[in-house]
Motif scaffolding. Sequence first.
Motif, PDB file in Angstrom:
ATOM      1  N   UNK A  47      25.135   2.582  22.721  1.00  0.00           N
ATOM      2  CA  UNK A  47      26.145   1.552  22.919  1.00  0.00           C
ATOM      3  C   UNK A  47      27.537   2.127  22.629  1.00  0.00           C
ATOM      4  N   UNK A  48      28.465   1.810  23.471  1.00  0.00           N
ATOM      5  CA  UNK A  48      29.825   2.331  23.336  1.00  0.00           C
ATOM      6  C   UNK A  48      30.531   1.687  22.140  1.00  0.00           C
ATOM      7  N   UNK A  49      31.351   2.490  21.481  1.00  0.00           N
ATOM      8  CA  UNK A  49      32.161   2.001  20.370  1.00  0.00           C
ATOM      9  C   UNK A  49      33.625   2.209  20.739  1.00  0.00           C
ATOM     10  N   UNK A  50      34.478   1.230  20.427  1.00  0.00           N
ATOM     11  CA  UNK A  50      35.887   1.309  20.799  1.00  0.00           C
ATOM     12  C   UNK A  50      36.742   1.680  19.598  1.00  0.00           C
ATOM     13  N   UNK A  51      37.679   2.587  19.848  1.00  0.00           N
ATOM     14  CA  UNK A  51      38.643   3.033  18.843  1.00  0.00           C
ATOM     15  C   UNK A  51      40.047   2.905  19.432  1.00  0.00           C
ATOM     16  N   UNK A  52      41.048   3.011  18.553  1.00  0.00           N
ATOM     17  CA  UNK A  52      42.442   2.930  18.974  1.00  0.00           C
ATOM     18  C   UNK A  52      43.253   4.007  18.257  1.00  0.00           C
ATOM     19  N   UNK A  53      44.389   4.382  18.857  1.00  0.00           N
ATOM     20  CA  UNK A  53      45.303   5.318  18.202  1.00  0.00           C
ATOM     21  C   UNK A  53      46.609   4.605  17.877  1.00  0.00           C
ATOM     22  N   UNK A  54      47.381   5.173  16.996  1.00  0.00           N
ATOM     23  CA  UNK A  54      48.701   4.617  16.686  1.00  0.00           C
ATOM     24  C   UNK A  54      49.662   4.803  17.858  1.00  0.00           C
ATOM     25  N   UNK A  55      49.310   5.660  18.814  1.00  0.00           N
ATOM     26  CA  UNK A  55      50.125   5.884  20.019  1.00  0.00           C
ATOM     27  C   UNK A  55      49.733   4.931  21.148  1.00  0.00           C
ATOM     28  N   UNK A  56      48.908   3.928  20.838  1.00  0.00           N
ATOM     29  CA  UNK A  56      48.555   2.842  21.766  1.00  0.00           C
ATOM     30  C   UNK A  56      47.588   3.244  22.870  1.00  0.00           C
ATOM     31  N   UNK A  94      46.532   0.661  25.717  1.00  0.00           N
ATOM     32  CA  UNK A  94      46.215  -0.693  25.280  1.00  0.00           C
ATOM     33  C   UNK A  94      47.018  -1.725  26.068  1.00  0.00           C
ATOM     34  N   UNK A  95      46.566  -2.958  25.975  1.00  0.00           N
ATOM     35  CA  UNK A  95      47.267  -4.058  26.611  1.00  0.00           C
ATOM     36  C   UNK A  95      48.686  -4.162  26.045  1.00  0.00           C
ATOM     37  N   UNK A  96      48.819  -3.949  24.742  1.00  0.00           N
ATOM     38  CA  UNK A  96      50.143  -3.967  24.112  1.00  0.00           C
ATOM     39  C   UNK A  96      51.061  -2.920  24.750  1.00  0.00           C
ATOM     40  N   UNK A  97      50.532  -1.720  24.972  1.00  0.00           N
ATOM     41  CA  UNK A  97      51.340  -0.639  25.552  1.00  0.00           C
ATOM     42  C   UNK A  97      51.781  -0.979  26.968  1.00  0.00           C
ATOM     43  N   UNK A 115      40.762  -4.047  14.190  1.00  0.00           N
ATOM     44  CA  UNK A 115      41.538  -4.717  13.138  1.00  0.00           C
ATOM     45  C   UNK A 115      42.683  -3.821  12.661  1.00  0.00           C
ATOM     46  N   UNK A 116      42.413  -2.527  12.511  1.00  0.00           N
ATOM     47  CA  UNK A 116      43.455  -1.595  12.093  1.00  0.00           C
ATOM     48  C   UNK A 116      44.561  -1.479  13.117  1.00  0.00           C
ATOM     49  N   UNK A 117      44.194  -1.498  14.402  1.00  0.00           N
ATOM     50  CA  UNK A 117      45.200  -1.406  15.455  1.00  0.00           C
ATOM     51  C   UNK A 117      46.057  -2.672  15.488  1.00  0.00           C
ATOM     52  N   UNK A 118      45.410  -3.823  15.369  1.00  0.00           N
ATOM     53  CA  UNK A 118      46.169  -5.088  15.373  1.00  0.00           C
ATOM     54  C   UNK A 118      47.141  -5.123  14.207  1.00  0.00           C
ATOM     55  N   UNK A 119      46.727  -4.616  13.055  1.00  0.00           N
ATOM     56  CA  UNK A 119      47.629  -4.552  11.896  1.00  0.00           C
ATOM     57  C   UNK A 119      48.785  -3.591  12.173  1.00  0.00           C
ATOM     58  N   UNK A 120      48.493  -2.490  12.876  1.00  0.00           N
ATOM     59  CA  UNK A 120      49.504  -1.487  13.201  1.00  0.00           C
ATOM     60  C   UNK A 120      50.606  -2.069  14.100  1.00  0.00           C
ATOM     61  N   UNK A 121      50.218  -2.868  15.099  1.00  0.00           N
ATOM     62  CA  UNK A 121      51.227  -3.416  16.021  1.00  0.00           C
ATOM     63  C   UNK A 121      51.865  -4.682  15.465  1.00  0.00           C
ATOM     64  N   UNK A 122      51.273  -5.198  14.378  1.00  0.00           N
ATOM     65  CA  UNK A 122      51.796  -6.268  13.589  1.00  0.00           C
ATOM     66  C   UNK A 122      52.202  -7.518  14.249  1.00  0.00           C
TER      67      UNK A 122
END
Length: 122
Positions: free
Chosen positions: A1-10, A25-28, A115-122
Amino acid sequence: MAKTYFTEDHEWLSVDGNVVTVGITDYAQEQLGDLVFVDLPEIGRKLTKGETAVVVESVKAASDVYAPLDGEITEVNGALSGDPALVNSAATGDGWLWKMKLADEGQLAGLLDEAGYKAHIG
């Protein structure tokens, strides 16, 4: 099963075994605005974490998309050549940028979860 990760560079990464699918990301894509061009990398290119892998151009600016991990590009999203706006409409789905073979699984430890990415983009 695939797992999703994020970077601080979006960037987002979907990791399934040693295959990593990468996109922005959608934010980017919201920050960039309407994309008009995506300069995709060559299949077989070896990437080093932090290296520019793709350049996306919007009506506002050109932006680099960085390699989130070391690895070799195995596939690019050819649909973006004719329809770069696919990144805007489906950033975390059909608007993916490239797939790569993961070189060092240990590098996943330095990435963010949702959760960490959402906190990063605040």
